[in-house]
Write a protein that holds these residues in place. Structure first.
Motif, PDB file in Angstrom:
ATOM      1  N   SER A 120      -4.311  -7.170   1.757  1.00 49.79           N
ATOM      2  CA  SER A 120      -3.199  -7.056   2.702  1.00 49.79           C
ATOM      3  C   SER A 120      -2.710  -5.604   2.676  1.00 49.79           C
ATOM      4  O   SER A 120      -2.963  -4.872   1.706  1.00 49.79           O
ATOM      5  CB  SER A 120      -2.065  -7.992   2.293  1.00 49.79           C
ATOM      6  N   PRO A 121      -2.008  -5.175   3.718  1.00 52.09           N
ATOM      7  CA  PRO A 121      -1.481  -3.802   3.698  1.00 52.09           C
ATOM      8  C   PRO A 121      -0.622  -3.507   2.468  1.00 52.09           C
ATOM      9  O   PRO A 121      -0.785  -2.459   1.839  1.00 52.09           O
ATOM     10  CB  PRO A 121      -0.670  -3.716   4.997  1.00 52.09           C
ATOM     11  N   ASP A 122       0.279  -4.442   2.107  1.00 51.50           N
ATOM     12  CA  ASP A 122       1.127  -4.216   0.929  1.00 51.50           C
ATOM     13  C   ASP A 122       0.307  -4.105  -0.351  1.00 51.50           C
ATOM     14  O   ASP A 122       0.559  -3.253  -1.194  1.00 51.50           O
ATOM     15  CB  ASP A 122       2.152  -5.344   0.768  1.00 51.50           C
ATOM     16  N   GLU A 123      -0.683  -4.980  -0.488  1.00 54.00           N
ATOM     17  CA  GLU A 123      -1.521  -4.963  -1.686  1.00 54.00           C
ATOM     18  C   GLU A 123      -2.377  -3.698  -1.736  1.00 54.00           C
ATOM     19  O   GLU A 123      -2.550  -3.098  -2.797  1.00 54.00           O
ATOM     20  CB  GLU A 123      -2.402  -6.209  -1.733  1.00 54.00           C
ATOM     21  N   THR A 124      -2.892  -3.268  -0.601  1.00 54.37           N
ATOM     22  CA  THR A 124      -3.682  -2.032  -0.544  1.00 54.37           C
ATOM     23  C   THR A 124      -2.838  -0.862  -1.013  1.00 54.37           C
ATOM     24  O   THR A 124      -3.271  -0.062  -1.854  1.00 54.37           O
ATOM     25  CB  THR A 124      -4.186  -1.775   0.889  1.00 54.37           C
ATOM     26  N   GLY A 163      -1.955   2.892  -4.827  1.00 52.68           N
ATOM     27  CA  GLY A 163      -0.857   3.730  -5.285  1.00 52.68           C
ATOM     28  C   GLY A 163      -0.827   3.822  -6.803  1.00 52.68           C
ATOM     29  O   GLY A 163      -0.584   4.883  -7.374  1.00 52.68           O
ATOM     30  N   ILE A 164      -1.076   2.699  -7.463  1.00 50.18           N
ATOM     31  CA  ILE A 164      -1.114   2.688  -8.935  1.00 50.18           C
ATOM     32  C   ILE A 164      -2.231   3.596  -9.447  1.00 50.18           C
ATOM     33  O   ILE A 164      -2.028   4.403 -10.355  1.00 50.18           O
ATOM     34  CB  ILE A 164      -1.286   1.249  -9.457  1.00 50.18           C
ATOM     35  N   PHE A 165      -3.416   3.495  -8.858  1.00 51.89           N
ATOM     36  CA  PHE A 165      -4.525   4.349  -9.295  1.00 51.89           C
ATOM     37  C   PHE A 165      -4.243   5.813  -8.989  1.00 51.89           C
ATOM     38  O   PHE A 165      -4.597   6.697  -9.764  1.00 51.89           O
ATOM     39  CB  PHE A 165      -5.841   3.916  -8.650  1.00 51.89           C
ATOM     40  N   ASP A 166      -3.593   6.084  -7.860  1.00 44.69           N
ATOM     41  CA  ASP A 166      -3.281   7.457  -7.481  1.00 44.69           C
ATOM     42  C   ASP A 166      -2.263   8.091  -8.422  1.00 44.69           C
ATOM     43  O   ASP A 166      -2.274   9.302  -8.620  1.00 44.69           O
ATOM     44  CB  ASP A 166      -2.759   7.480  -6.041  1.00 44.69           C
ATOM     45  N   GLU A 167      -1.397   7.289  -9.017  1.00 44.55           N
ATOM     46  CA  GLU A 167      -0.384   7.815  -9.933  1.00 44.55           C
ATOM     47  C   GLU A 167      -0.920   8.105 -11.331  1.00 44.55           C
ATOM     48  O   GLU A 167      -0.284   8.819 -12.095  1.00 44.55           O
ATOM     49  CB  GLU A 167       0.783   6.830 -10.043  1.00 44.55           C
ATOM     50  N   GLN A 184      -6.893   1.560  10.716  1.00 41.77           N
ATOM     51  CA  GLN A 184      -5.756   1.161   9.890  1.00 41.77           C
ATOM     52  C   GLN A 184      -5.415   2.276   8.903  1.00 41.77           C
ATOM     53  O   GLN A 184      -6.289   2.787   8.214  1.00 41.77           O
ATOM     54  CB  GLN A 184      -6.097  -0.116   9.108  1.00 41.77           C
ATOM     55  N   SER A 185      -4.141   2.643   8.857  1.00 44.83           N
ATOM     56  CA  SER A 185      -3.731   3.614   7.844  1.00 44.83           C
ATOM     57  C   SER A 185      -2.685   2.967   6.947  1.00 44.83           C
ATOM     58  O   SER A 185      -2.018   2.003   7.323  1.00 44.83           O
ATOM     59  CB  SER A 185      -3.195   4.897   8.472  1.00 44.83           C
ATOM     60  N   TYR A 186      -2.575   3.495   5.749  1.00 44.22           N
ATOM     61  CA  TYR A 186      -1.688   2.974   4.713  1.00 44.22           C
ATOM     62  C   TYR A 186      -0.901   4.135   4.142  1.00 44.22           C
ATOM     63  O   TYR A 186      -1.342   5.276   4.194  1.00 44.22           O
ATOM     64  CB  TYR A 186      -2.504   2.313   3.595  1.00 44.22           C
TER      65      TYR A 186
END
Length: 94
Positions: free
Chosen positions: A37-41, A46-50, A72-74
């Motif tokens: 889902s967009p929220d899960e993506t 985001g966790i991996f990026d941090e 689709q963008s996130y």
């Protein structure tokens, strides 16, 4: 009857799905192709990026729509992103 929430994708899961869908490392893959889902993506990536030890192998980009899932963008930590590519060296931290 309640359904248990699905566990977030692990780093190993992301790498396996990425290499299967992208056909190898270093190739941009639409984030939508992961089927989250967009929220899960946004949360998972985001966790991996941090995480510095993980994020150095992730390369996010915002690419024009050219194929399936590519429009689709996130917002990954506040920045619009549509694709990710992974360096093969990420395997060294598994």
């Amino acid at each position: 009857m309640s359904v248990a929430p699905r566990q977030p994708m692990s780093l190993r899961d992301v790498i396996e799905k990425y290499t299967h869908l992208a056909g190898g490392f270093g190739r941009p893959l639409a984030l939508a192709a992961f089927g989250l889902s967009p929220d899960e993506t946004e949360r998972v990536f985001g966790i991996f990026d941090e995480d510095y030890h993980i994020s150095r192998f992730f390369h996010f980009s915002l690419q024009p729509a050219t194929g399936p899932h590519s429009s689709q963008s996130y917002r990954i930590n506040g920045y619009p992103q549509s694709h990710v590519s992974l360096d093969a060296e990420i395997q060294s931290i598994l």
